[in-house]
Scaffold this active site. Sequence first.
Site, short mmCIF file in Angstrom:
data_model
loop_
_atom_site.label_atom_id
_atom_site.label_comp_id
_atom_site.label_asym_id
_atom_site.label_seq_id
_atom_site.Cartn_x
_atom_site.Cartn_y
_atom_site.Cartn_z
N GLU A 1 0.85 -0.91 0.32
CA GLU A 1 0.39 -0.11 0.16
C GLU A 1 1.05 1.40 -0.06
O GLU A 1 0.39 2.20 -0.21
CB GLU A 1 -0.83 -0.32 1.07
CG GLU A 1 -2.05 -1.22 1.07
CD GLU A 1 -1.73 -2.37 1.61
OE1 GLU A 1 -0.47 -2.51 2.08
OE2 GLU A 1 -2.70 -3.64 1.43
N PHE B 1 -10.94 -7.55 13.81
CA PHE B 1 -9.49 -8.65 12.95
C PHE B 1 -9.13 -6.77 11.95
O PHE B 1 -9.80 -6.81 11.03
CB PHE B 1 -10.39 -9.81 11.82
CG PHE B 1 -8.88 -9.88 11.64
CD1 PHE B 1 -7.98 -10.25 11.49
CD2 PHE B 1 -9.24 -9.76 9.57
CE1 PHE B 1 -7.22 -10.78 10.53
CE2 PHE B 1 -7.94 -10.33 8.50
CZ PHE B 1 -7.09 -10.69 9.41
N GLN B 2 -8.14 -6.61 11.76
CA GLN B 2 -7.89 -5.74 10.71
C GLN B 2 -9.02 -4.32 10.57
O GLN B 2 -8.65 -3.48 9.88
CB GLN B 2 -7.56 -5.93 9.07
CG GLN B 2 -7.28 -6.77 8.97
CD GLN B 2 -6.87 -7.20 7.31
OE1 GLN B 2 -7.87 -7.30 6.41
NE2 GLN B 2 -5.82 -8.22 6.77
N LYS C 1 -17.31 -0.81 5.96
CA LYS C 1 -17.76 -1.98 4.84
C LYS C 1 -19.33 -2.19 5.46
O LYS C 1 -19.84 -2.44 4.32
CB LYS C 1 -17.36 -3.52 6.00
CG LYS C 1 -17.31 -4.70 4.45
CD LYS C 1 -16.76 -6.22 4.93
CE LYS C 1 -16.89 -7.25 3.53
NZ LYS C 1 -15.92 -8.15 4.32
N MET D 1 24.12 9.21 1.30
CA MET D 1 24.36 10.58 2.20
C MET D 1 24.21 10.55 3.67
O MET D 1 24.85 11.41 4.48
CB MET D 1 22.63 11.57 2.10
CG MET D 1 22.57 12.31 2.34
SD MET D 1 24.14 13.93 2.12
CE MET D 1 23.05 14.14 0.41
#
Lengths: 595, 171
Positions: free
Chosen positions: A59, A121-122, A171, A491
């Site tokens: 993502e 969940f999630q 959802k 760097m």
Amino acid sequence: MSGTEQNGKATLSGAEILIRALTDQGVEVIFGYPGGAVLPIYDALFAQNNIRHILVRQEGGAVHAAEGYARSTGKPGVVLVTSGPGATNAVTGLTDAMMDSIPIVCLTGQVASHLIGNDAFQEADTIGITRPCTKHNYLVQDADEMGRIVHEAFYVATHGRPGPVVIDLPKDICVNQGHYEKPDLENLKHKTYRPPIEGKTEAIAAAVEMMAGAKRPIFYTGGGLINSGPEACARLQELVRLTGYPITSTLMGLGAYPASDDRFLGMLGMHGTYEANNAMHDCDVMICLGARFDDRITGRLDAFSPHSKKIHVDIDPSSINKNISIDLAVIGDVGKVLEQMLARWKDGAYQPDQAALNDWWTTIQKWRSRHCLAFTQGADIIKPQHAIQRLYELTKDRDTYITTEVGQHQMWAAQFYKFEEPNRWMTSGGLGTMGYGLPAAVGAQIAHPDSLVVDISGEASFMMNVQELSTAMQYKLPLKIFILNNRWMGMVRQWQQLLHGSRFSETYSEALPDFVKLADCFGATGMVIERPDELDASIQKMLDTDGLVIADVRVAQEENCFPMVPSGAAHNEMILGDGENADRPKVSGEGMALV
Amino acid sequence: MSEKSEIAPKHTIAVLVDNEPGVLARVVGLFSGRGYNIESLTVAKVDAGEDRSRINIVTSGNEMIIDQIRAQLERLIPVFRVVDLTESGPSVERELALVKVVAKGENRIEALRVADIFRARAVDSTLGSFVFEVTGDSGKVNAFIDLMQPLGLAEVSRTGVVAIARGADAM
């Protein structure tokens, strides 16, 4: 689309409303990754042909790809991720877009409304987590509200100072039925958010007066010009032509003014040119257009351009006087303000003080003659600066977009690749996100399928989002990944050498993959470029090869990026590459504590 | 930005916001995220339609910081207006405190006398305690609490400052 009749009006599912509203916004591409909470949305996507979905591999890559898309087109980028880890993975990209003012609308799945707060969940508190790293965020609580919120989110993301907006979508709301009617998008008015566009007339008049009276003026320009659009950049060019004043740009603003023009002094700031930084330090009138006096620009605050009157044009009032005291603020869209300034300059028949300006240019030419970016390319090892210079020469006449990762290669790209137009250069400026360049290149190539898109990369940064190679292969994107491989997190290594007694703690790129085999296993083409005398031919081969190419350019391992204004130093205390103090800069204890 | 002046003057800032979920968290998060001080905070709906809330914040900082706070608040999307009441002219500030004093004998009588002087009302009483309600600017409330300290001060609950500009002009 399926729908039932309720109260005489057709209803749609929340997910269908979402897709309709996105379509009405003119969205053509979404970068995303599916998951449980967003299944209804993926179902609605499946049932339509207006919006193309680009499947990323993580993502974080989706947000950077959307940033690349947004920055190369000027349109908002759209992201779709699932709840919980999908949303938390997006946080870095959102913060990146926040820092660099990139318009992004990020749709995040959420567990069903009745589960919110139950550690389902999630589940993650996406609204809470993303509040400080977005311009605004929304939790949709009713399918009837979906359409309004989507349109409002696009309005907020693209108006005023652009930025990322999150819409959190439980959802059940995506499944529930609701109503949708396309609003009059041209005349949308937000209840509270009304960013100013035009500068105040008195402020414009005072600014032009101050500009005209300058003896040692400089334009200091930034990413605001790119965000304002190509018209703003055209007006900037007109104003610079009209006045004959020198101009410098931040990292974010490169391309707003053609780099090949003689009035352009190059980039300013920590790795800016000697002439740009000295001109900033010694100027008497500074005209800051769409830049924000970031600490990478100013160096030590109390020594920053001590003798100048400062005009600051910005659409965000909170940028005024945040780091540096301003003498004259003009709040408004920089493109509009430039139009007003031009009109005022012409109406008042203003003339620059030509004698003073000639003296100023003479001084600047003296600084220029220092050739601060000079380097010596030997016969055996490719200098990274040389690699970028040759890449520039071999691609400058093509329709090219450049992205970078973060580090030395990024600064060398900014110094040596000359941008003539806006929207051609995509780099993570404010947040400095390693791993930005590859997914950003994916986004840019999706937006410009027939153009040349090059990710100028470092071997360490490249490894941070290397999974997006798979995305690029899936959509047959002919990206050219130009890795300046010096086997160091260059760097950080440079700072360790200069500031921490050459104690190279954990900065060696150990156990690197064979990039040719890596390319091969993804079905792409890999090549190693090792010798200076083969560089041009190899770059040409990379450009001529169809499909994705990874060029592993083995460059000088211990080359440092100069000029450099060390932390806590002033603009006129730069270290130059060939100077005696290059290995031992004077850095105060206070400076050591700065980033 | 972070430089602390010895005496950072107090400012009372009124913020009129759209009453959407999470708006208070945005304001509070802004202060904590950017390292600004909150000395007191009050918030309530202020219109009949219940879609606007007013947040009164007492903060402190030098001029540059106060300007930043105002600009940062104005940048929040659901904000209608921000007024620095300390800067914008004369204003009225009030705070209400409930003060519990546990005392017997002479102290109990003295507490009642002091309350009378401060026009504090006893809103609860037992044979061994009072709860006083005192209203005024923060200085008066502080003074009242200080005086109650030796008399048996047990607990304090304060609303924080609410404030409004004097005169006919409305925010």
